[in-house]
Scaffold this motif. Structure first.
Motif, PDB file in Angstrom:
ATOM      1  N   LEU A  46      53.757  22.894  26.211  1.00  0.00           N
ATOM      2  CA  LEU A  46      53.787  24.328  25.917  1.00  0.00           C
ATOM      3  C   LEU A  46      54.776  25.002  26.858  1.00  0.00           C
ATOM      4  O   LEU A  46      54.900  24.607  28.007  1.00  0.00           O
ATOM      5  CB  LEU A  46      52.388  24.888  26.177  1.00  0.00           C
ATOM      6  N   ASP A  86      53.536  30.731  28.337  1.00  0.00           N
ATOM      7  CA  ASP A  86      52.362  30.964  27.503  1.00  0.00           C
ATOM      8  C   ASP A  86      51.055  30.603  28.187  1.00  0.00           C
ATOM      9  O   ASP A  86      49.990  30.756  27.597  1.00  0.00           O
ATOM     10  CB  ASP A  86      52.474  30.153  26.199  1.00  0.00           C
ATOM     11  N   TYR A 109      46.958  33.227  33.329  1.00  0.00           N
ATOM     12  CA  TYR A 109      47.286  33.506  34.720  1.00  0.00           C
ATOM     13  C   TYR A 109      46.880  32.366  35.642  1.00  0.00           C
ATOM     14  O   TYR A 109      47.671  31.872  36.446  1.00  0.00           O
ATOM     15  CB  TYR A 109      46.617  34.805  35.161  1.00  0.00           C
ATOM     16  N   GLY A 110      45.659  31.959  35.490  1.00  0.00           N
ATOM     17  CA  GLY A 110      45.140  30.908  36.351  1.00  0.00           C
ATOM     18  C   GLY A 110      45.885  29.605  36.155  1.00  0.00           C
ATOM     19  O   GLY A 110      46.171  28.879  37.119  1.00  0.00           O
ATOM     20  N   GLN A 111      46.203  29.319  34.903  1.00  0.00           N
ATOM     21  CA  GLN A 111      46.931  28.085  34.619  1.00  0.00           C
ATOM     22  C   GLN A 111      48.315  28.109  35.277  1.00  0.00           C
ATOM     23  O   GLN A 111      48.786  27.099  35.799  1.00  0.00           O
ATOM     24  CB  GLN A 111      47.062  27.899  33.095  1.00  0.00           C
ATOM     25  N   TYR A 138      47.876  33.888  19.605  1.00  0.00           N
ATOM     26  CA  TYR A 138      49.262  34.315  19.801  1.00  0.00           C
ATOM     27  C   TYR A 138      50.181  33.821  18.693  1.00  0.00           C
ATOM     28  O   TYR A 138      51.033  34.525  18.220  1.00  0.00           O
ATOM     29  CB  TYR A 138      49.762  33.837  21.157  1.00  0.00           C
ATOM     30  N   PRO A 156      36.099  29.696  32.500  1.00  0.00           N
ATOM     31  CA  PRO A 156      37.154  28.929  33.148  1.00  0.00           C
ATOM     32  C   PRO A 156      38.549  29.471  32.840  1.00  0.00           C
ATOM     33  O   PRO A 156      38.715  30.300  31.952  1.00  0.00           O
ATOM     34  CB  PRO A 156      36.998  27.512  32.587  1.00  0.00           C
ATOM     35  N   ARG A 172      43.193  41.884  25.783  1.00  0.00           N
ATOM     36  CA  ARG A 172      44.438  42.249  25.096  1.00  0.00           C
ATOM     37  C   ARG A 172      44.170  42.636  23.663  1.00  0.00           C
ATOM     38  O   ARG A 172      44.812  43.531  23.116  1.00  0.00           O
ATOM     39  CB  ARG A 172      45.432  41.082  25.126  1.00  0.00           C
ATOM     40  N   GLN A 203      46.296  42.116  34.020  1.00  0.00           N
ATOM     41  CA  GLN A 203      46.365  41.236  35.173  1.00  0.00           C
ATOM     42  C   GLN A 203      47.812  41.234  35.663  1.00  0.00           C
ATOM     43  O   GLN A 203      48.734  41.238  34.871  1.00  0.00           O
ATOM     44  CB  GLN A 203      46.008  39.840  34.659  1.00  0.00           C
ATOM     45  N   GLU A 253      40.587  41.076  36.111  1.00  0.00           N
ATOM     46  CA  GLU A 253      40.559  40.579  37.488  1.00  0.00           C
ATOM     47  C   GLU A 253      40.991  41.603  38.536  1.00  0.00           C
ATOM     48  O   GLU A 253      41.999  41.423  39.208  1.00  0.00           O
ATOM     49  CB  GLU A 253      41.426  39.319  37.603  1.00  0.00           C
ATOM     50  N   GLN A 304      37.194  36.276  37.960  1.00  0.00           N
ATOM     51  CA  GLN A 304      36.997  34.917  38.417  1.00  0.00           C
ATOM     52  C   GLN A 304      36.037  34.914  39.611  1.00  0.00           C
ATOM     53  O   GLN A 304      35.352  33.934  39.858  1.00  0.00           O
ATOM     54  CB  GLN A 304      38.323  34.265  38.834  1.00  0.00           C
TER      55      GLN A 304
HETATM   56  N1  LIG Z   1      51.537  34.518  25.271  1.00  0.00           N
HETATM   57  C1  LIG Z   1      50.844  33.421  24.932  1.00  0.00           C
HETATM   58  N2  LIG Z   1      51.296  32.627  23.952  1.00  0.00           N
HETATM   59  C2  LIG Z   1      50.637  31.506  23.592  1.00  0.00           C
HETATM   60  N3  LIG Z   1      49.487  31.103  24.169  1.00  0.00           N
HETATM   61  C3  LIG Z   1      48.979  31.853  25.149  1.00  0.00           C
HETATM   62  C4  LIG Z   1      49.640  33.058  25.577  1.00  0.00           C
HETATM   63  N4  LIG Z   1      48.910  33.594  26.565  1.00  0.00           N
HETATM   64  C5  LIG Z   1      47.840  32.782  26.747  1.00  0.00           C
HETATM   65  N5  LIG Z   1      47.882  31.740  25.897  1.00  0.00           N
HETATM   66  C6  LIG Z   1      46.903  30.668  25.806  1.00  0.00           C
HETATM   67  O1  LIG Z   1      45.674  31.218  25.445  1.00  0.00           O
HETATM   68  C7  LIG Z   1      44.633  30.634  26.187  1.00  0.00           C
HETATM   69  C8  LIG Z   1      43.781  31.737  26.769  1.00  0.00           C
HETATM   70  O2  LIG Z   1      44.554  32.505  27.668  1.00  0.00           O
HETATM   71  P1  LIG Z   1      43.969  33.716  28.496  1.00  0.00           P
HETATM   72  O3  LIG Z   1      45.085  34.317  29.259  1.00  0.00           O
HETATM   73  O4  LIG Z   1      43.179  34.583  27.609  1.00  0.00           O
HETATM   74  O5  LIG Z   1      43.004  32.952  29.503  1.00  0.00           O
HETATM   75  P2  LIG Z   1      42.055  33.552  30.606  1.00  0.00           P
HETATM   76  O6  LIG Z   1      40.697  33.255  30.199  1.00  0.00           O
HETATM   77  O7  LIG Z   1      42.387  34.956  30.901  1.00  0.00           O
HETATM   78  O8  LIG Z   1      42.452  32.631  31.829  1.00  0.00           O
HETATM   79  P3  LIG Z   1      42.687  32.999  33.378  1.00  0.00           P
HETATM   80  O9  LIG Z   1      41.368  33.091  34.014  1.00  0.00           O
HETATM   81  O10 LIG Z   1      43.445  31.832  33.885  1.00  0.00           O
HETATM   82  O11 LIG Z   1      43.462  34.267  33.431  1.00  0.00           O
HETATM   83  C9  LIG Z   1      45.276  29.757  27.235  1.00  0.00           C
HETATM   84  O12 LIG Z   1      45.040  28.410  26.892  1.00  0.00           O
HETATM   85  C10 LIG Z   1      46.733  30.040  27.167  1.00  0.00           C
HETATM   86  O13 LIG Z   1      47.465  28.849  27.266  1.00  0.00           O
END
Ligand SMILES: Nc1ncnc2c1ncn2[C@@H]1O[C@H](COP(=O)(O)OP(=O)(O)OP(=O)(O)O)[C@@H](O)[C@H]1O
Ligand SMILES: Nc1ncnc2c1ncn2[C@@H]1O[C@H](COP(=O)(O)OP(=O)(O)OP(=O)(O)O)[C@@H](O)[C@H]1O
Ligand SMILES: [Mg+2]
Ligand SMILES: [Mg+2]
Lengths: 291, 254, 237, 349, 290
Positions: free
Chosen positions: B145, B149, B152-154, C14, C38, C48, C86, C163, C195
């Motif tokens: 990927l 995309d 944040y944490g990733q 997305y 997680p 969003r 965030q 966060e 988190q």
């Molecule tokens: N702009 C994007 N385009 C495609 N996939 C995305 C995009 N943003 C996030 N994702 C995917 O969607 C999934 C959820 O993302 P999201 O940002 O909602 O996670 P989160 O729960 O907020 O995580 P974190 O605690 O790390 O912030 C993730 O697997 C990520 O790879």
């Protein structure tokens, strides 16, 4: 002899104010939408040609009146550009916008040739000997060019720093997504930017055409100088654009006194290079100016 | 290892880092804490060469590094992460990692043609290593990927992965666990300890006090640009100035 | 209590593949609700979607009893729904004061605006010290406080917070969570993603646990904090 | 049947301004030829290819005309730089190339298949030099448009003028297509010259005249043929009064010219005749004669015929007899602007 | 046939030119709006030297060196600038080069241009000459293609992309961004110079008006339409764009309308570009992620 240099400086200022008016529009669009709008030049040209249209039959308005609908239509053109092309591209990367603007520039330039032909045109204003102040000549149109630039840029400066709309504009150019979230109407910001940019371009275009004449390439020809003014002034800085434009205008005019006029443009370009070496963000590139 | 002498950095009138001196010594994991805006990130930028010092010197492995460009410092084995994540958004997650391998022969054009075999082997090795790291960070599903995309944490994890990839001698981490799920933080702690045991020195900024207390052998505390205290976790938690400036009365270290 | 926000079987993503699957979530007036899970679970994606940056492919969303999906982001803002994303959540090239004044795009009355800005600066000496500094020069913590205080100024009905404690010193974390509680008391509802789940849940009335884009668990803040499963899986033991 | 010839014409790009007029003039001539029996009963057809005003486009265009349309005779493009880019191709492929407005002296050396109905710079440069001398000017300021035409002409002028004992006080090129020539004008003004030789185009010329007037420069302007256009007078208004120029004369009173003018106005209702339109018109007419005479399109035959029929041929632009280099001669007349009209210049005193 | 050869030669020259720009723009993210300058430097150097009697192969080599040196100089001046500043600075550079060519008449003959640029004698003249030239152009293109592909698929290409995406990160990862970008620019310039050399010896006449901003935009189109950041993209782009330009010649248009043809053609051209960006901004070939 000093009158000679003074005259060169005055001419430089006149040329510079027009560069500045173009540069401000460019810099605003760049600031908010983050792309270099190549079709800005065509707004200049369209402004001039529309002025021509309304000042010749069947309208036959005097040029000062003809300018009004001309400015109006150019503004609509500017808005249409955004609505049909740039808005749908906002999500994709800036390069797509840039290339689209190059395409649009071709399109609009050729549309002018289709309608008015490729030949140059003129408002046919009678030539007047310039007013002379101690041997320095300046024509009424030139006076108008300088005052238009000063007035417009002052208004713009006040708008940016004193009004909520202006601050919204800067906020949008900072972080469009966040501005959207904050309830700043992106529509309003977008409209403001394009209205102002088109208005400046068209006004400059009409004045330039009044001073000399117009042809379908006129916008393109002014664009590089406007880029250069932006470069010197620092992207997104209103006063920077003004001073950048002036700097280029004066430098290139003065240079003719020393070297072959064939190198007139060369001098201003070379100066840009030297400046960039010393200050990579432009002389007036106070980061976080209007941006 | 890393020695700072009278390091000062000003932004206009503001003294962001004020005459800071310390020596990381032989400590495995050192911590840097302090209130928001106390100059921790600035200090890291100074160490890694992204900002230039106004005065003072920094040396790493007995060599002076202040004044060197960032890439030179990095090549000496000092790797860093960014507080605000900075991944390469259009490159794949995997490529993000592979790019972090140091001194790749294949980045030299001549080597591409004259030592093609070595380049190939190295590339295969790096790819495998990168996949390993992705596994460890639980990102292997996302390997192809675009990194932009990722959540944040990733992205934060990916930054950490880049550091792991680089085989550094010293890593400086700016809030590595911010935004990371508590469960994963446990894994991170394990990873960091393993690195330490391999002899890699770690210097980290963190606001997660329990974590800092668990990991760090020595903690430096900054406030308003100055270093106000250095000591063991216990000493730090008992220090009145630190409590006032940073931890707060109702001891959140618990 | 009246329901302020209601998500019913929301599916969103997305690209083609959805990230969120049949999410149901509701939030009452004055309530603080925390979403945990997680990394990559889809928490930010939920926010969003509610904020309008993403269009759900299925399901309905209602805010104050009215359908949300057809409103633009800015319109949601004007209806009293504010999102603090965030990361980048201030304007770096505006000064601190200007960052606050920008809220004036929503507050039409300039006198009230000036008063509100003044009040905020008094309330947060941390910002007052830096009021003429550009946003980009602020430290991480200062940015969070700025973003939050700006939102407070607007007295919105619903705040979406992604966060808020990210990168904050312990003292400030406590401060921020106090602020969030205050906001709740002041009549604003808060939908919070954290988190720092312990802290997040402890200030919240209720919580949702998200995993792989699905609702996994739900309950009051205290219940979730007590739950063994939650502890083991999400709170790190 | 049809007899086809090609034309590489600047329909797009910076010379498109002129290209349109050239095309119309050529079409007018072709129409008249076809109305009067065509080429021995066949219709004359001109295949136009755009060259985008560039040499790249010119090369593409002529390659296409030669290879795809299999044409053995091609009308060449305006701008000597474009013309020079394709003349080796024509020469190598044994294709006749005829120019109607390319003036560069180099073209003379292009080869046996290359012709032009426009006089070489060599003649015009001499003409301007003689004009200056005959008006009694010993010292001039020289300015010229900085392109192939302007520089070529200026070089010849300089050579001739210096040889005739004149002096050039200052020499400056001005860029093509600018809107602001004030600094150049000021530099001229500094010398306070009695006379300025300005070898330039219409647009540049008009702008310079107007701005010179505004800047208070009083001088006698001497111009070349490229600025001799009502358009210049329209643009420059009263500031064009009294300028004197040379041009390859052809009597506007000649029956050929009158016929052309009437035909033009009839076909393109009321439009002014374009610059160099007459030359394009002559070129097509003369070519038609040669084709008729040759009775084939074989290049060598047509070449012979061209040389033959041109001898003593009087077109709208005068005598078009080709010399062995494919060049034509010219007599240079003088023009001036009086009361807003371009008239022949007569020495008054 | 000659016309076909001509089109193919043009496609080859523009392929090389596009590949060279893609190296800078697609891989290293350097928006060089002055790329035509290096094409011009290559063309002029080789033309002047071979007209001056130097053996053509030697002239070609020196022309490549000259373009590379010019690239290094421009890199030195501009690489410190951020993206858009860089773009405009390079654009300005190209204007400066053009002005030099125009005004240094003692060397370049200014606007009069350089006619009669020689081709190698073994090519002969006329029809066979063209085939030989095409053969050289094809070999050149193939070589350049494989050379650049080798480089871009290797860690070096990836490092360029890292720089393109985020210069700070690149530095933090120990990449000397300045050197990397300079390398990309010098290589791009040498290859552009090579395209220019081919051009000069093919057309045999060059003048400053051949080297305008329009040409940079033309090659930019080739890269963008083909797909930037890919290896095949520039080739596809050069083919499509050159071919399209020639194809228009064959549209049946009555000559009464010819006055409208040119502007309409321009409008269609512009509209196509816009349409392309709206529908397929990544280009015909899109960048793959491994
Ligand atoms: N702009 C994007 N385009 C495609 N996939 C995305 C995009 N943003 C996030 N994702 C995917 O969607 C999934 C959820 O993302 P999201 O940002 O909602 O996670 P989160 O729960 O907020 O995580 P974190 O605690 O790390 O912030 C993730 O697997 C990520 O790879
Ligand atoms: N580029 C800059 N220009 C001006 N001031 C700056 C700049 N960068 C940082 N500062 C100021 O320097 C001080 C220290 O900032 P720094 O980011 O180092 O803090 P920090 O300790 O990392 O805080 P946090 O824990 O919130 O990340 C702050 O007051 C900040 O406003
Ligand atoms: Mg920090
Ligand atoms: Mg998130």
């Amino acid at each position: 002899m000093s009158a000679y240099y003074l005259q060169l400086v005055v001419n430089g200022i006149v040329a510079g104010s027009v560069y500045a008016m173009f540069a401000v529009g460019l810099t605003m669009v760049y600031g908010v939408f983050k792309f270099i709008n190549f079709s800005h030049g065509e707004l200049i040209t369209w402004g001039a040609y529309l002025g021509l249209m309304f000042s010749s039959p069947p309208f036959s308005l005097p040029i000062y009146l003809a300018a009004v609908p001309a400015l109006g239509i150019t503004v609509l053109l500017g808005l249409a550009q955004d609505w049909f092309i740039y808005r749908p591209l906002r999500q994709s990367n800036p390069v797509a916008l840039l290339i689209a603007s190059i395409g649009l520039s071709y399109f609009m330039r050729n549309a002018i040739r289709l309608i008015w032909g490729s030949d140059f045109q003129t408002f046919n204003l009678p030539a007047a000997r310039g007013m002379s102040f101690g041997g320095i000549y300046i024509t009424p149109v030139q006076v108008m060019m300088v005052s238009a630039a000063v007035v417009f840029l002052t208004i713009l400066y006040l708008l940016f720093t004193r009004t909520i709309l202006g601050k919204s504009l800067r906020a949008a150019s900072d972080n469009m997504e966040l501005a959207d979230i904050m309830g700043i109407s992106m529509t309003r910001v977008t409209i403001t930017v394009w209205v102002l940019a088109s208005l400046f371009a068209a006004t400059g275009g009409i004045l330039l055409a009044m001073d000399t004449n117009m042809d379908p390439m006129m916008g393109m020809a002014s664009l590089i100088k406007a880029f250069a003014a932006v470069l010197i002034g620092g992207a997104g800085n209103v006063w920077g654009a003004l001073l950048g434009g002036m700097f280029i205008g004066v430098a290139e005019n003065l240079s003719v006194a020393v070297i072959s006029p064939g190198y007139k443009d060369f001098i201003s370009f070379a100066l840009i290079f030297i400046l960039l070496l010393v200050r990579p963000t432009g002389i007036f590139g106070i980061r976080g100016g209007v941006r | 290892m890393l020695v700072l002498n009278n390091v000062t950095k000003r932004f206009g009138g503001l003294i962001a880092v004020n005459d800071v001196s310390f020596d990381l010594g032989d400590v495995g994991i050192s911590g840097l804490i302090g209130p928001n805006g106390s100059g921790k990130t600035t200090l890291f930028h100074l160490i890694s060469g992204f900002y230039t010092l106004d005065s003072g010197t920094i040396s790493f492995m007995e060599k002076r590094i202040s004044g060197l460009p960032p890439h030179a410092i990095s090549q000496m084995g000092l790797s860093r992460t960014f507080q605000q994540t900075r991944v390469l958004p259009f490159l794949s997650t995997l490529d993000n990692l592979i790019s972090a391998a140091p001194n790749q022969a294949g980045e030299n054009i001549l080597a591409l043609f004259f030592r093609a075999k070595k380049v190939r082997q190295e590339e295969a090795f790096n790819r495998e290593k990168a996949m390993d790291i992705l596994d460890r960070l639980k990102l292997s599903d996302l390997a192809h990927l675009p990194a932009g995309d990722l959540s944040y944490g990733q992205q934060k994890l990916l930054e950490l992965g880049r550091v792991l990839m680089a085989d550094p001698r010293l890593i400086i981490l700016d809030e590595p666990t911010a935004g990371i799920n508590p469960t994963l933080i446990r894994d991170l702690v394990t990873t960091l300890k393993a690195l330490r045991d391999r002899g890699i020195k770690i210097f980290l900024v963190e606001h997660n006090m329990p974590l800092v207390a668990e990991l760090c052998e020595r903690i430096h505390v900054m406030d308003s640009g100055s270093l106000i205290f250095s000591g063991s976790p216990q000493e730090v938690q008992g220090n009145k100035r630190v409590i006032e400036a940073y931890l707060g009365r109702d001891d959140s270290a618990a | 209590m009246t329901v302020l926000l209601e998500l019913d079987n929301i599916t969103a993503g997305y690209g083609k593949a959805p990230i969120l699957h049949d999410i149901c979530l509701n939030l009452d007036k004055g309530e603080i609700v925390c979403i945990i899970g997680p990394n990559g679970a889809g928490k930010s994606t939920v926010l969003r979607t509610v904020a309008g940056q993403l269009q759900p492919s299925r399901g309905t969303m209602a805010f104050k009893g009215r359908d949300l999906t057809c409103l633009s982001i800015a319109q949601r803002g004007r209806k009293g729904l504010i999102f603090i994303p965030q990361g980048m959540n201030i304007f770096p090239n505006l000064t601190v004061i200007e960052n606050l004044e920008i809220a004036g795009a929503l507050m039409k009355d300039s006198r009230a605006l000036n008063a509100a800005v003044k009040e905020i600066l008094q309330h947060y000496p941390m910002l007052d010290k830096k009021k003429n500094a550009f946003g980009r020069t602020l430290s991480g913590g200062e940015r969070q406080v700025l973003a939050l205080s700006r939102t407070r100024m607007l007295k919105p009905d619903l705040v979406l917070l992604d966060e808020p404690s990210l990168g904050l010193a312990p003292l400030v974390v406590d401060f921020i969570f106090d602020e969030i509680k205050e906001m709740g008391k002041g009549g604003s509802s808060v939908l919070l993603v954290e988190q720092n789940a312990r802290k997040g849940l402890s200030v919240s009335h209720r919580g949702y646990v998200l995993e792989l884009g699905r609702n996994r668990l739900t309950g009051t803040g205290a219940e979730l904090l007590q739950s063994d499963e939650v502890r083991r899986l999400y709170l790190g033991g | 049947g049809t007899v086809s010839v090609g034309a590489v014409t600047p329909l797009t790009g910076k010379l498109a301004v002129y290209g349109e007029g050239f095309q119309q003039a050529m079409l007018l001539a072709a129409e008249e030829i076809n109305a009067s029996g065509g080429i021995n009963g066949d219709t004359l057809e001109i295949v136009f290819e755009d060259n985008n005003s560039t040499s790249k486009g010119s090369v593409s265009a002529i390659r296409k005309l030669i290879t795809i349309d299999k044409l053995t005779l091609v009308f060449g493009p305006a701008a000597s730089s474009n013309f020079l880019a394709i003349c080796p191709i024509a020469q190598k492929n044994k294709t006749i190339l005829i120019g109607a407005e390319s003036a560069a002296a180099e073209i003379t050396k292009c080869g046996s298949y290359v012709f032009r109905v426009f006089p070489s710079d060599l003649l015009q440069g001499t003409g301007v030099s003689e004009l200056a001398s005959s008006l009694g000017y010993k010292e001039v300021v020289l300015t010229y448009v900085n392109n192939d035409w302007g520089v070529g002409l200026a070089e010849v002028f300089k050579r001739q003028f210096l040889a005739s004992g004149g002096k050039i006080i200052d020499e400056l090129a001005h860029a093509e297509g600018k809107t602001d020539y004030r600094s150049e004008i000021l530099r001229i003004k500094r010398h306070n010259p009695k006379v300025v030789v300005n070898l330039t185009y219409i647009k540049e010329g008009a702008t310079i005249l107007k701005q010179a007037y505004e800047t208070g420069l009083n001088t006698q302007w001497l111009m070349g043929s490229a600025s001799k256009s009502p358009k210049l007078v329209a643009l420059a208004g009263k500031t064009a009064e009294g300028i004197i120029g040379t041009y390859p004369t052809f009597s506007q009173e000649s029956p050929e010219y009158q016929a052309f003018k009437t035909a033009w106005e009839k076909k393109y209702s009321g439009k002014k005749t374009p610059i160099f339109g007459e030359y394009n018109y002559d070129m097509v007419k003369l070519t038609a004669l040669a084709l008729r005479d040759a009775g084939s399109v074989d290049a060598d035959t047509v070449r012979e015929s061209l040389l033959k029929v041109s001898q003593g041929y009087m077109g709208t632009t005068g005598d078009k007899s080709f010399d062995e280099n494919g060049d034509v001669g010219a007599t240079y007349g003088r023009w001036t602007v009086k009361d807003g009209a371009i008239i022949d210049y007569q020495v008054e005193k | 046939m000659d016309y076909l050869y001509h089109i193919l030669i043009l496609i080859m020259i523009y392929s090389i030119f596009a590949i060279s720009l893609n190296l800078e723009l697609g891989f290293a993210g350097l928006y060089n709006f002055g790329h035509i300058a290096f094409f011009a430097i290559g063309a002029y150097t080789s033309a002047l030297l071979s007209l001056g009697g130097m053996p053509i192969p030697l002239a070609v080599v020196l022309a490549l060196v000259a373009s590379g040196v010019a690239g290094a100089i421009l890199a030195r001046f501009t690489l410190g600038l951020s993206g858009d500043y860089f773009g405009i600075a390079t654009l300005v550079f190209a204007e400066m080069i053009q002005l030099l060519l125009l005004n240094e008449r003692d060397i370049t003959r200014g606007p009069m241009g350089l006619p009669g640029i020689p081709r190698p004698a073994w090519m002969g003249s006329g029809h066979e000459g063209l085939i030989w030239f095409l053969a050289v152009a094809v070999i050149g293109t193939v070589l350049v293609f494989f050379l650049v592909r080798r480089i871009s698929n290797a860690p070096f290409g990836r490092a360029l992309k890292v720089v393109r995406e985020d210069e700070f990160v690149a530095q933090a990862l120990g990449k000397n961004t300045f050197i990397l970008k300079t390398k990309a620019m010098v290589m791009g310039s040498v290859l552009a110079g090579f395209a220019g050399v081919l051009w000069a010896h093919y057309i045999t006449y060059i003048s400053p008006s051949d080297f305008t901003l329009n040409e940079t935009i033309f090659v930019l189109l080739c890269v963008v339409v083909g797909g930037k950041g890919t290896n095949v993209g520039p080739l596809v782009g050069a083919f499509v764009i050159v071919f399209f330009g020639e194809f228009v010649r064959f549209l049946p248009i009555p000559s009464e309308f010819s006055r409208f043809v040119a502007p309409l053609q321009g409008m269609v051209y512009g509209a196509l570009l816009i349409f392309m960006m709206l529908k397929r901004p990544q280009g015909l070939i899109s960048e793959s992620r491994r």
